[in-house]
Enzyme design. Sequence first.
Site, mmCIF file in Angstrom:
data_model
loop_
_atom_site.group_PDB
_atom_site.id
_atom_site.type_symbol
_atom_site.label_atom_id
_atom_site.label_comp_id
_atom_site.label_asym_id
_atom_site.label_seq_id
_atom_site.Cartn_x
_atom_site.Cartn_y
_atom_site.Cartn_z
ATOM 1 N N TYR D 24 0.829 -1.209 0.000
ATOM 2 C CA TYR D 24 0.000 0.000 0.000
ATOM 3 C C TYR D 24 0.862 1.257 0.000
ATOM 4 C CZ TYR D 24 -2.981 3.775 1.536
ATOM 5 O OH TYR D 24 -3.614 4.998 1.626
ATOM 6 N N GLY D 79 -1.523 8.917 4.420
ATOM 7 C CA GLY D 79 -2.564 8.404 5.296
ATOM 8 C C GLY D 79 -2.108 7.239 6.150
ATOM 9 N N SER D 106 -2.662 14.521 7.347
ATOM 10 C CA SER D 106 -3.615 14.104 6.318
ATOM 11 C C SER D 106 -5.017 13.993 6.877
ATOM 12 C CB SER D 106 -3.186 12.736 5.764
ATOM 13 O OG SER D 106 -4.223 12.138 5.026
ATOM 14 N N TYR D 130 -9.348 17.119 1.658
ATOM 15 C CA TYR D 130 -10.100 16.828 0.435
ATOM 16 C C TYR D 130 -11.457 17.497 0.577
ATOM 17 C CZ TYR D 130 -6.826 12.980 -0.453
ATOM 18 O OH TYR D 130 -5.716 12.226 -0.691
ATOM 19 N N THR D 156 -5.802 19.100 -1.538
ATOM 20 C CA THR D 156 -5.333 18.152 -2.563
ATOM 21 C C THR D 156 -6.326 18.135 -3.717
ATOM 22 O OG1 THR D 156 -4.250 16.800 -0.905
ATOM 23 C CG2 THR D 156 -4.721 15.756 -3.020
ATOM 24 N N LYS D 219 -2.320 21.481 -3.596
ATOM 25 C CA LYS D 219 -1.388 20.374 -3.791
ATOM 26 C C LYS D 219 -1.828 19.507 -4.957
ATOM 27 C CE LYS D 219 0.399 16.247 -1.443
ATOM 28 N NZ LYS D 219 -0.497 15.164 -1.855
ATOM 29 N N HIS D 243 1.088 13.047 -6.360
ATOM 30 C CA HIS D 243 0.548 12.104 -5.374
ATOM 31 C C HIS D 243 1.443 10.862 -5.290
ATOM 32 C CE1 HIS D 243 -3.458 12.097 -3.200
ATOM 33 N NE2 HIS D 243 -2.902 10.997 -2.743
ATOM 34 N N ASP D 274 6.922 17.675 -3.836
ATOM 35 C CA ASP D 274 7.133 16.394 -3.169
ATOM 36 C C ASP D 274 7.308 15.319 -4.232
ATOM 37 O OD1 ASP D 274 4.639 15.482 -4.100
ATOM 38 O OD2 ASP D 274 3.643 15.746 -2.182
ATOM 39 N N GLY D 275 7.768 14.135 -3.801
ATOM 40 C CA GLY D 275 7.911 13.015 -4.738
ATOM 41 C C GLY D 275 9.340 12.780 -5.160
ATOM 42 N N ILE D 277 12.186 12.478 -3.433
ATOM 43 C CA ILE D 277 13.314 12.954 -2.619
ATOM 44 C C ILE D 277 13.905 11.778 -1.845
ATOM 45 C CG2 ILE D 277 13.941 14.409 -0.641
ATOM 46 C CD1 ILE D 277 13.203 16.196 -2.881
ATOM 47 N N ARG D 278 15.149 11.455 -2.112
ATOM 48 C CA ARG D 278 15.770 10.321 -1.425
ATOM 49 C C ARG D 278 17.132 10.658 -0.839
ATOM 50 N NH1 ARG D 278 11.353 9.261 -1.949
ATOM 51 N NH2 ARG D 278 10.318 7.452 -2.840
ATOM 52 N N GLY D 297 7.286 11.886 1.572
ATOM 53 C CA GLY D 297 6.150 11.022 1.859
ATOM 54 C C GLY D 297 6.593 9.659 2.327
ATOM 55 N N ARG D 298 6.906 8.765 1.382
ATOM 56 C CA ARG D 298 7.267 7.396 1.764
ATOM 57 C C ARG D 298 8.448 7.342 2.736
ATOM 58 N NH1 ARG D 298 6.044 7.064 -3.780
ATOM 59 N NH2 ARG D 298 4.139 5.890 -4.219
#
Lengths: 348, 348, 348, 348
Positions: D24, D79, D106, D130, D156, D219, D243, D274-275, D277-278, D297-298
């Site tokens: 997920y 989430g 969130s 939302y 969002t 966003k 997202h 975002d998205g 970035i490591r 995020g992750r």
Amino acid sequence: MAMVCLSDFEAYAKKYLPKITWDYFAAGADDCTTRDENILAYKRIRFRPRMLRDVSVMDIRTKILGSEISFPVGIAPTGFHQLAWPDGEKSTARAARAMNTCYIASTYSTCTLEEISAAAPGSLRWFQLYIHRNRAASQQLVQRAEALGFQALVLTVDLPYTGKRRDDVRNSFRLPPHMKVKNLERAFEVCKMSLLDPSVTWNDIYWLRSLTRLPIIIKGILTREDAELAVRYGVQGIIVSNHGGRQLDEGPATIDALVEVVEAVRGSVEVYVDGGIRKGSDVLKALALGAKCVFIGRPALWGLAYKGEEGLQDVLRILQDEFRLSMALAGCASVSEIGPHLVQFSKL
Amino acid sequence: MAMVCLSDFEAYAKKYLPKITWDYFAAGADDCTTRDENILAYKRIRFRPRMLRDVSVMDIRTKILGSEISFPVGIAPTGFHQLAWPDGEKSTARAARAMNTCYIASTYSTCTLEEISAAAPGSLRWFQLYIHRNRAASQQLVQRAEALGFQALVLTVDLPYTGKRRDDVRNSFRLPPHMKVKNLERAFEVCKMSLLDPSVTWNDIYWLRSLTRLPIIIKGILTREDAELAVRYGVQGIIVSNHGGRQLDEGPATIDALVEVVEAVRGSVEVYVDGGIRKGSDVLKALALGAKCVFIGRPALWGLAYKGEEGLQDVLRILQDEFRLSMALAGCASVSEIGPHLVQFSKL
Amino acid sequence: MAMVCLSDFEAYAKKYLPKITWDYFAAGADDCTTRDENILAYKRIRFRPRMLRDVSVMDIRTKILGSEISFPVGIAPTGFHQLAWPDGEKSTARAARAMNTCYIASTYSTCTLEEISAAAPGSLRWFQLYIHRNRAASQQLVQRAEALGFQALVLTVDLPYTGKRRDDVRNSFRLPPHMKVKNLERAFEVCKMSLLDPSVTWNDIYWLRSLTRLPIIIKGILTREDAELAVRYGVQGIIVSNHGGRQLDEGPATIDALVEVVEAVRGSVEVYVDGGIRKGSDVLKALALGAKCVFIGRPALWGLAYKGEEGLQDVLRILQDEFRLSMALAGCASVSEIGPHLVQFSKL
Amino acid sequence: MAMVCLSDFEAYAKKYLPKITWDYFAAGADDCTTRDENILAYKRIRFRPRMLRDVSVMDIRTKILGSEISFPVGIAPTGFHQLAWPDGEKSTARAARAMNTCYIASTYSTCTLEEISAAAPGSLRWFQLYIHRNRAASQQLVQRAEALGFQALVLTVDLPYTGKRRDDVRNSFRLPPHMKVKNLERAFEVCKMSLLDPSVTWNDIYWLRSLTRLPIIIKGILTREDAELAVRYGVQGIIVSNHGGRQLDEGPATIDALVEVVEAVRGSVEVYVDGGIRKGSDVLKALALGAKCVFIGRPALWGLAYKGEEGLQDVLRILQDEFRLSMALAGCASVSEIGPHLVQFSKL
């Protein structure tokens, strides 16, 4: 095993079909470069999605040659459906009708045109044609199709000779004895591609026109030059196609060729595309680049191989759901809102 | 095992030849980048195929330096054919004659020019030459070749020193004792590349011209600058070649270099290309970009390794069939219809 | 095992060095992208080789800051040579002298400058310097180096802090207790990079200039802007370097940065490059793009790990032979004939 | 196992989380192309690092909407944090406060806004929203958030419908029975995405504005056209986001979209991204291209999965150290020195 996306059906078909059949359906010419490029080329096209547009009511219907279909995906002509499912093209015709879309029946069907018509009366069907050395045989086919209510003729022009598909040569592929290319039985021997006429030229469009009142769609165009000729010779539609990469290897991917064909015809005829469609978002890309509708070849065969009519409906329903979702996420509530602003070609 | 395409012969040769021989034939200089690029560069060229042209009668013949060959593929000069098949270059000469094409015999043959001539009398043969430090030896070779009916001299210019082929160094490659570079036996010790003269310059073309009335073809040109010099020094033809990637690594792929060489000579001499030809459609691409004919190196050796004269004929026949089919599917019925409009360079 | 090319030495070192040492030598910053790009970028440069030029007498010598070396490859400064071979930098110095080339001794040597000098008296040696927080310590080092006959100072400017090399963190890399950074013993504790001064700016070039009459070379420049500043601040040479990809990851490959640095300095100072040199043809490419000389880092360590002084000589000799051969095959008989016409950047 | 870089946390989470949870969190839409492109696109951006700039005193603080944070990395809204760690969003809030940065909670939190506020009083928190079909429910949420001291609303806009994440479909992903989307409990049933309103348009920004005095950040913007609309409709900030690649597959990577959004808004509002970035250097690239701050995020979820609040602090601290080091090695001592001159897009 949940069938979530089209590659699930591909995996199923690869696992359960006889190897010789799988190889025949999967085959591309020579190194299979074009077959694979058809898919890869979609990956190089990127969306420019728009936000905050009312997508609460989605309308994904479209019209092709004046007939409404439930969404812009039809069934491309492919041969020998009995190799995938016992009922063959009858199942295909039923699934297309159930999903309210267009089915292009192949000359190389393992059911007769009569059987196909009877299986799905009243449905939208086109008939795919090769021109044979024996012109009388071709004429007879055209007139049978017209009489049976097929609504357009699709003339395939990229097969003066059959492409070299190495696996088929290795496997000595031929139709099993209990199957027949029934539409041709009366006219000549079964499955002799060499009966196709390699001398066909643009003037034969005039001959074909003289035989029928059906609209003529030309399938296999890949260049602007040929697209212009097609318009000049009066066809009603063009299917941009490379025969699923089974004829000349290392030609263009169809989605790339679509761009120049659409530009060349300047809206004078409808342009469709087949080859490489694997997701609903591929359909959206093709429409953004000017296609009126796309046609699926191998995925339809995988659906048949999975569960016949029902399996093909599953495939179409997944594509339909994915297409609707892609449209909404890109900010389009109806097909008329789709346009070139939605996409860009990645430089990579 | 069905032999369907050239890579089947490659696989056979790799499996059945002694490793040291396979390595020698397969070797590229340094990292083998150019050897592999020769093949990859073809993949970046895409066809623009034309439809509905009468391709019922196909004519794939061409002429090189005025001599007709059955199709535009000849045998490039490669050394040591006895490593691949006992009869060595005699088999090669016979296969070329049977297929009615041109064979360029190498200075480093394991048969004498006399044996080669006797094996295939009346066939189209050219002789490949290096200029040795001992000019008298080179002169003698030229005059023997002319006397034996070879119809052109092919001067290789990309080997002032031998490239570094790592596997050959590791394997300490040398010809087995029972084989000889027979053409050089009388003149000097066998297989000493150091006998080649690294001081050769363009003026030596004049010297070579003074020895013979045969046309002179220069092999190993990769730039427009050298192509212009070749024309100025009066050669009759150019073979765009990087010695199969065995000399300077990381130079251009030959099919890429072909474009600038063709542009530079403006039709004043014939231009040929070798390196990386693996399919009939590669031949079509080379011709579309201006080559008059292509020459195959390693694939000829694989054919010999498979079944000698017969195996090489198999290789040539497959290329011929593939070339004819590619032409037809691209819409060309004769070699004269092939042109740059047929191809485009992929940006990827 | 035959040592044929530099990657043979790499394989040997990887196999026989303790893992922690191998990891330290091999380490790049973060994802090692720049370390690997240094090598890959050479592959994107293609030669345009010229034929029929007299290459019978090859002259591969060059001069750097007025001193002749046998070929344009020197030894870049790397630390801790005793990790590779017991005699450490003494072996390095002897090998460089034997091959008549330049050795840049690192501040982080495991032998003293005095030991290095004594090991190879009369040889061409430069001294690599960091500026420490304790300026007196740096001054002392500079003056020791000058007194010992080192002929230039190489100021490394890309290490205000040490890059993040993940494997070194995982391994808790540190020098074994029996080895010492001998040059710094008297001045401060061993191996504390944090003693380097991150406040150094261009004005410190003036300070350095005030300490010595030696030419100053600046190592670690990657942009035209900094190259122009280097010239303005009066350095005598620039080494385009990214510290072997060990400092800021995802900066430019050095061979790519070389082009803009060479352009910016317009011949006013000598420009060198390190990073990614693995073959003689890489040296030829660097010279074609304007480098006066290249320096090797890791390959020198692999040579030491193989057989100390002798192993490093092997590495240098292979590069020398490969460089000479590449020059000849590209049509250059002397270093002065090398220029930008020899190369082109591949678009792929 | 040493936790050295963010991918160590990823490996930990993949190993120790239940597969359904890992899937997920990791899920991307369709083929996951955009999810992966978010990361790959950073690799195509290269630094142009500058040397000899005083980086002895580093200042990496910045301000977002007027509030100072310790470095330009905040926590993106994701989430269901209880799936990663029992304390869920309470741990997230505490870690963000400990590191003095911003946490965007969130709507789909498994803790209430009240619990989140109480866990980290006085910290910088924004609330992600939302718009639901039941507008009263959304209004209530907005007003609760404002009352609880959340300092901005993040709307969002890229989820009119949920993207197709194949693994979640296969796994029949749903929240375990003992977890709840507590913020929505009173208003409607838990976790029904279909309650989101797909009819939302730009005019709803006015409605939202009428409910609150909080700044509104939008966003999910990916095009210049939408960025201009966002400015026209009066938002205070834009988060360029796709997202995490979980909505429309095959849209642009966020770092690529950032460039056109920054250009379009011409400094009139703050832009974040975002998205993908490591690494700390990714943050530096985003700032160089005009982002005021980035959000992870992750990686935040991996940190939680490792050790809850403490693990997330580890993740943030590593990013902070890497960002500071990258800045120094690129020659910047403070965030204000970062600009587009630091980067270039690789053509490869």
